[in-house]
Design an enzyme around this catalytic site. Structure first.
Site, PDB file in Angstrom:
ATOM      1  N   ASN A   1       5.854  -3.256  15.673  1.00 38.88           N
ATOM      2  CA  ASN A   1       4.997  -4.293  16.267  1.00 38.88           C
ATOM      3  C   ASN A   1       5.273  -4.437  17.762  1.00 38.88           C
ATOM      4  O   ASN A   1       4.346  -4.627  18.550  1.00 38.88           O
ATOM      5  CB  ASN A   1       5.187  -5.630  15.544  1.00 38.88           C
ATOM      6  CG  ASN A   1       4.378  -5.698  14.282  1.00 38.88           C
ATOM      7  OD1 ASN A   1       3.163  -5.858  14.316  1.00 38.88           O
ATOM      8  ND2 ASN A   1       5.034  -5.518  13.142  1.00 38.88           N
TER       9      ASN A   1
ATOM     10  N   HIS B   1       3.592 -12.359   9.853  1.00 38.40           N
ATOM     11  CA  HIS B   1       4.110 -12.320   8.482  1.00 38.40           C
ATOM     12  C   HIS B   1       3.196 -11.439   7.632  1.00 38.40           C
ATOM     13  O   HIS B   1       1.971 -11.573   7.690  1.00 38.40           O
ATOM     14  CB  HIS B   1       4.170 -13.742   7.909  1.00 38.40           C
ATOM     15  CG  HIS B   1       4.788 -13.760   6.558  1.00 38.40           C
ATOM     16  ND1 HIS B   1       6.160 -13.676   6.371  1.00 38.40           N
ATOM     17  CD2 HIS B   1       4.245 -13.800   5.326  1.00 38.40           C
ATOM     18  CE1 HIS B   1       6.422 -13.671   5.080  1.00 38.40           C
ATOM     19  NE2 HIS B   1       5.278 -13.755   4.421  1.00 38.40           N
TER      20      HIS B   1
END
Ligand code: GRF
Length: 208
Positions: A19, A116
């Site tokens: 990420n 998440h």
């Protein structure tokens, strides 16, 4: 924001850093009007530190203290000091495996963002893609949210669904979830750094 008008991001991660790479690439390509000012990790050998160093971004391990699942008080102060020294506007959690508490969150009110791998409030906590498979849901997804005192409970900024296939394994489902993460985390950050997300209690609203 800095004088150049670019938001400064401090990225925290414990793992491989995919990420972080997606965010750094979005910055480089001009899709996200920000720059990663510093990367911090609680794991000395974390891939995220190497990925940052390769890009010439300051990156370092900072001791997490005596607890396993959260930073202790002194460690929170160390992390806050490092982020403030780097002049960050936003703290971006990218696979950071520790809970952040009062000292940290008070230093960056509504400025800590997390991603998440499920559609919250379903499957908070660890290995959410595996929880989804074990439960047997047909759809799971990705959530970007602001961080509050709870675990994966803060106001939701963006969500996107991901279908569960009948032949999915934890690895195949996680891989598809991560493809979505890499797209929507930079998108959510772009909205946040431009002040286009207004927080109203638990709810957020997009403003132009
Ligand atoms: C991601 O799946 C993210 O949703 C979760 O931790 C993982 C980090 O992966 N919070 P990476 O280190 O960014 O590859």
């Amino acid at each position: 924001m800095s004088l150049q008008g670019k938001a400064r991001l401090g990225v925290l991660g414990s793992g491989k850093g995919s990420n972080f790479v997606a965010i750094a690439e979005a910055c480089r390509r001009g899709l996200l009007d920000a720059e990663v000012a510093v990367v911090l990790s609680d794991v000395p050998e974390a891939g995220i530190l190497e990925r940052a160093a390769e890009r010439g971004i300051p990156a370092r391990y900072l001791e997490p203290g005596r607890f396993r699942t959260r930073l202790d008080e002194e460690a929170e102060q160390r992390y806050v000091a490092a982020l403030q020294e780097a002049g960050v506007d936003w703290v971006v959690l990218a696979g950071f495996m520790r809970i952040l508490k009062g000292t940290f969150l008070r230093a960056f009110p509504l400025q800590v963002v997390n991603i998440h791998p499920s559609l919250l409030p379903s499957f908070p906590g660890l290995e959410a893609w595996k929880q989804a498979l074990d439960y047997g849901v047909k759809v799971t997804g990705v959530t970007v949210h602001l961080v509050d005192q709870g675990i994966d409970t803060g106001p939701i900024v963006l969500q996107e669904p991901v279908r569960v296939h009948e032949d999915d394994t934890p690895a195949s489902l996680h891989a598809r979830i991560q493809e979505v993460e890499h797209r929507i985390y930079p998108e959510a950050l772009q909205l946040l750094v431009h002040g286009r997300i207004r927080v109203e209690g638990r709810r957020t609203r997009r403003v132009d």
